[in-house]
Design an enzyme around this catalytic site. Structure first.
Site, PDB file in Angstrom:
ATOM      1  N   SER A   1      14.873  14.787   2.674  1.00 55.56           N
ATOM      2  CA  SER A   1      15.870  13.855   3.193  1.00 55.56           C
ATOM      3  C   SER A   1      15.212  12.680   3.915  1.00 55.56           C
ATOM      4  O   SER A   1      14.243  12.852   4.654  1.00 55.56           O
ATOM      5  CB  SER A   1      16.797  14.590   4.159  1.00 55.56           C
ATOM      6  OG  SER A   1      17.715  13.683   4.736  1.00 55.56           O
TER       7      SER A   1
ATOM      8  N   ARG B   1       0.827  -1.215   0.000  1.00 59.22           N
ATOM      9  CA  ARG B   1       0.000   0.000   0.000  1.00 59.22           C
ATOM     10  C   ARG B   1       0.856   1.257   0.000  1.00 59.22           C
ATOM     11  O   ARG B   1       0.508   2.266  -0.597  1.00 59.22           O
ATOM     12  CB  ARG B   1      -0.966   0.014   1.191  1.00 59.22           C
ATOM     13  CG  ARG B   1      -2.077  -1.024   1.084  1.00 59.22           C
ATOM     14  CD  ARG B   1      -2.886  -0.861  -0.224  1.00 59.22           C
ATOM     15  NE  ARG B   1      -3.723  -1.975  -0.553  1.00 59.22           N
ATOM     16  CZ  ARG B   1      -3.369  -3.025  -1.302  1.00 59.22           C
ATOM     17  NH1 ARG B   1      -2.158  -3.142  -1.763  1.00 59.22           N
ATOM     18  NH2 ARG B   1      -4.240  -3.965  -1.588  1.00 59.22           N
TER      19      ARG B   1
ATOM     20  N   GLU C   1       2.000   1.570  -3.467  1.00 63.90           N
ATOM     21  CA  GLU C   1       0.866   2.078  -4.240  1.00 63.90           C
ATOM     22  C   GLU C   1       0.696   3.583  -4.013  1.00 63.90           C
ATOM     23  O   GLU C   1       0.465   4.338  -4.969  1.00 63.90           O
ATOM     24  CB  GLU C   1      -0.397   1.328  -3.808  1.00 63.90           C
ATOM     25  CG  GLU C   1      -1.654   1.743  -4.534  1.00 63.90           C
ATOM     26  CD  GLU C   1      -2.856   0.959  -4.037  1.00 63.90           C
ATOM     27  OE1 GLU C   1      -3.683   0.600  -4.890  1.00 63.90           O
ATOM     28  OE2 GLU C   1      -2.977   0.714  -2.808  1.00 63.90           O
TER      29      GLU C   1
END
Length: 147
Positions: free
Chosen positions: A114, A88, A91
Site C-alpha cells: 500500500s 533515479r 530508474e
C-alpha cells in the site's frame, strides 16, 4: 486560487524564511516526510494542521482552506521524470521493480504494498566513502481477494 498556487506560496515562503521541512514538521507534529508531501500538495491536512502551516508560511485563511482539500495526487509533470534525482527513483523501479514484485509475492503472496497505509523515513547515513541516502519505506501488504 488553486492548490498549486498555494504550494508555490509555501515553497516561496520556505525559501524566503530559510526554513527546513523538519522544522515545519516538528511544529505540525508529524513526520518530515508526510508534512513535506502535504506542503508540496500531495496530502490533505486537517483544519488544525492547515492553520499551523498557514501561520508558518504566512498564508491567508483562503489559502489554508486549500490545504484541507483532497489533492489530485501525482506530482510529476511528465510520464518519464526529467529531474535527475527523481529520475533515479524511476530508474530503480525499472531495474528493480520486477525484483520487488518477485520477492514481495514470494514472501507475502499475491498482492500489493500500500501507498496509502504507508510510512517512510529518510536519513543521512555517514560513510567515509561519501555520505549515503537511507530511505526506509513501509507499506501495509494488501492481498488480492478471491470472490
Amino acid at each position: 486560487m488553486s492548490r498549486i498556487e498555494v504550494t508555490e506560496k509555501i515553497i516561496a515562503a520556505k525559501v524566503s524564511k530559510g526554513l527546513k521541512w523538519s522544522e515545519v514538521a516538528k511544529q505540525v507534529g508529524l513526520s518530515k516526510e508526510w508534512v513535506t508531501s502535504a506542503c508540496l500538495g500531495q496530502m490533505t491536512l486537517s483544519q488544525e494542521q492547515a492553520k499551523i502551516v498557514a501561520e508558518i508560511f504566512d498564508l491567508s485563511i483562503e489559502d489554508a482552506k486549500w490545504l484541507t482539500v483532497t489533492p489530485y495526487k501525482g506530482s510529476l509533470p511528465t510520464a518519464v521524470p526529467t529531474d535527475p534525482l527523481i529520475y533515479r527513483f524511476y530508474e530503480m523501479v525499472n531495474v528493480y521493480g520486477t525484483t520487488f514484485k518477485a520477492l514481495i509475492h514470494e514472501e507475502f503472496g499475491d498482492g500489493i504494498m500500500s501507498a496509502i497505509d504507508f510510512k517512510m523515513d529518510l536519513q543521512r547515513e555517514n560513510d567515509p566513502n561519501g555520505d549515503r541516502v537511507r530511505i526506509v519505506m513501509s507499506g501495509k501488504f494488501l492481498p488480492y481477494k478471491q470472490y
